[in-house]
Design an enzyme around this catalytic site. Structure first.
Site, mmCIF file in Angstrom:
data_model
loop_
_atom_site.group_PDB
_atom_site.id
_atom_site.type_symbol
_atom_site.label_atom_id
_atom_site.label_comp_id
_atom_site.label_asym_id
_atom_site.label_seq_id
_atom_site.Cartn_x
_atom_site.Cartn_y
_atom_site.Cartn_z
ATOM 1 N N ARG A 119 61.158 53.991 72.026
ATOM 2 C CA ARG A 119 60.348 55.117 71.319
ATOM 3 C C ARG A 119 58.776 54.777 70.964
ATOM 4 N NH1 ARG A 119 63.208 54.341 65.898
ATOM 5 N NH2 ARG A 119 63.180 52.315 66.686
ATOM 6 N N GLU A 156 53.265 45.542 61.330
ATOM 7 C CA GLU A 156 52.482 45.421 60.017
ATOM 8 C C GLU A 156 51.083 45.232 60.267
ATOM 9 O OE1 GLU A 156 54.515 42.631 57.813
ATOM 10 O OE2 GLU A 156 56.100 43.966 57.248
ATOM 11 N N GLN A 189 37.676 48.805 49.696
ATOM 12 C CA GLN A 189 37.346 49.988 50.122
ATOM 13 C C GLN A 189 37.648 50.008 51.742
ATOM 14 O OE1 GLN A 189 33.206 50.937 49.583
ATOM 15 N NE2 GLN A 189 32.971 52.430 51.371
ATOM 16 N N ASN A 233 36.914 52.438 55.329
ATOM 17 C CA ASN A 233 36.228 53.317 56.013
ATOM 18 C C ASN A 233 36.609 53.593 57.501
ATOM 19 O OD1 ASN A 233 34.206 53.148 53.735
ATOM 20 N ND2 ASN A 233 33.508 51.304 54.745
ATOM 21 N N ARG A 237 27.129 50.921 67.027
ATOM 22 C CA ARG A 237 26.756 51.036 65.523
ATOM 23 C C ARG A 237 26.384 49.607 65.204
ATOM 24 N NH1 ARG A 237 28.377 55.956 62.914
ATOM 25 N NH2 ARG A 237 29.628 57.345 64.400
ATOM 26 N N HIS A 289 24.620 45.945 61.471
ATOM 27 C CA HIS A 289 24.517 46.118 59.788
ATOM 28 C C HIS A 289 25.300 45.021 59.019
ATOM 29 C CE1 HIS A 289 25.126 50.406 61.356
ATOM 30 N NE2 HIS A 289 23.796 49.959 61.486
ATOM 31 N N LYS A 295 34.839 42.113 56.149
ATOM 32 C CA LYS A 295 35.312 43.147 56.517
ATOM 33 C C LYS A 295 36.684 42.816 57.631
ATOM 34 C CE LYS A 295 30.782 45.850 57.180
ATOM 35 N NZ LYS A 295 30.096 46.333 58.225
ATOM 36 N N HIS A 344 26.987 42.954 61.628
ATOM 37 C CA HIS A 344 28.262 43.313 62.401
ATOM 38 C C HIS A 344 27.971 44.715 62.999
ATOM 39 C CE1 HIS A 344 31.864 46.240 62.446
ATOM 40 N NE2 HIS A 344 32.311 45.183 63.196
ATOM 41 N N TYR A 383 37.759 50.193 59.090
ATOM 42 C CA TYR A 383 37.617 48.746 58.479
ATOM 43 C C TYR A 383 37.780 48.916 56.810
ATOM 44 C CZ TYR A 383 32.671 50.409 57.926
ATOM 45 O OH TYR A 383 31.752 51.161 57.694
ATOM 46 N N GLU A 441 21.518 47.927 51.845
ATOM 47 C CA GLU A 441 21.633 48.132 53.344
ATOM 48 C C GLU A 441 20.581 47.214 53.972
ATOM 49 O OE1 GLU A 441 21.125 52.024 54.861
ATOM 50 O OE2 GLU A 441 23.389 52.386 54.659
ATOM 51 N N LYS A 491 17.816 55.041 62.604
ATOM 52 C CA LYS A 491 17.879 53.974 61.598
ATOM 53 C C LYS A 491 18.257 52.593 62.557
ATOM 54 C CE LYS A 491 21.507 53.134 59.083
ATOM 55 N NZ LYS A 491 22.466 53.166 57.942
ATOM 56 N N ASP A 492 19.206 52.627 63.414
ATOM 57 C CA ASP A 492 19.306 51.409 64.299
ATOM 58 C C ASP A 492 18.324 51.138 65.161
ATOM 59 O OD1 ASP A 492 21.660 50.664 62.868
ATOM 60 O OD2 ASP A 492 22.937 51.727 64.237
#
Length: 183
Positions: free
Chosen positions: A23, A28, A47, A49, A59, A62, A72, A119, A132, A143, A169-170
């Site tokens: 299947r 986990e 948190q 995201n 990306r 950061h 993270k 990261h 994450y 930031e 921004k990057d």
């Protein structure tokens, strides 16, 4: 869950045990009662995201400045990315070095990145959905970032430079030698 140490202290690859049959599979992805033992440190994630990006998107790099720094636990549930963590810890013997790991929906790997790291990731597949967990809440005033193509770090993003897509921004982060680390 199998834990694989990387060449930078504290950064760990988590490889879950898959239970498969005709299947599909089950595993986990997170257990609160085991996470501290797996990571070798106490972490309380507060948190989670999610982002979805297409091929060529980078990306990063950061981070959140103290006192809002974040550890993270990252993974990919669709597609494939090259995930990168750059050591910004002032007294680390690996300061300025990085770990790069392919995370994908197929390999089900996760990467733990402690506080004190920049990261980022590059999307290698047509699309990727990236999830994450963070151990501190996002704070826009905290930031920070480093330039994705810093020659002193010299990350091989596994994409041709002319195919890399960045946010405005990057495009404007400092280089590592212009950065005074608070970590």
């Amino acid at each position: 869950m199998n834990v694989i140490d990387t060449n930078i202290s504290g950064v760990k690859i988590l490889q879950p045990q898959l239970f498969g049959d005709s299947r599909g599979y089950f595993f986990e992805s997170f257990r609160l009662d085991q996470i501290d033992d797996l990571l070798g440190t106490h972490v309380e994630f507060v948190q989670e995201n999610q982002s979805r990006s297409h091929r060529g998107v980078v990306r990063g790099l950061h981070f959140q400045l103290p006192p809002h720094a974040q550890a993270k636990l990252v993974r990919v549930v669709e597609g494939s990315v090259l995930d990168v963590a750059v050591d910004l810890r002032r007294n680390s013997t690996t300061y300025g070095q990085y770990v790069a790991v392919e995370l994908s929906a197929d390999n089900c790997r996760q990467l733990f990145i402690p506080r004190g790291f920049a990261h980022g990731f590059a999307v290698l597949s047509d699309f990727a959905t990236f999830i994450y967990k963070c151990d501190n809440y996002y704070a826009p005033q905290a930031e920070g970032g480093l330039m994705w193509n810093d020659p002193d770090i010299n990350i091989d993003w596994q994409l041709p430079a002319n195919q890399i897509i960045l946010s405005d921004k990057d495009l404007h982060h400092p280089l590592l030698h212009q950065f005074s680390t608070p970590f």
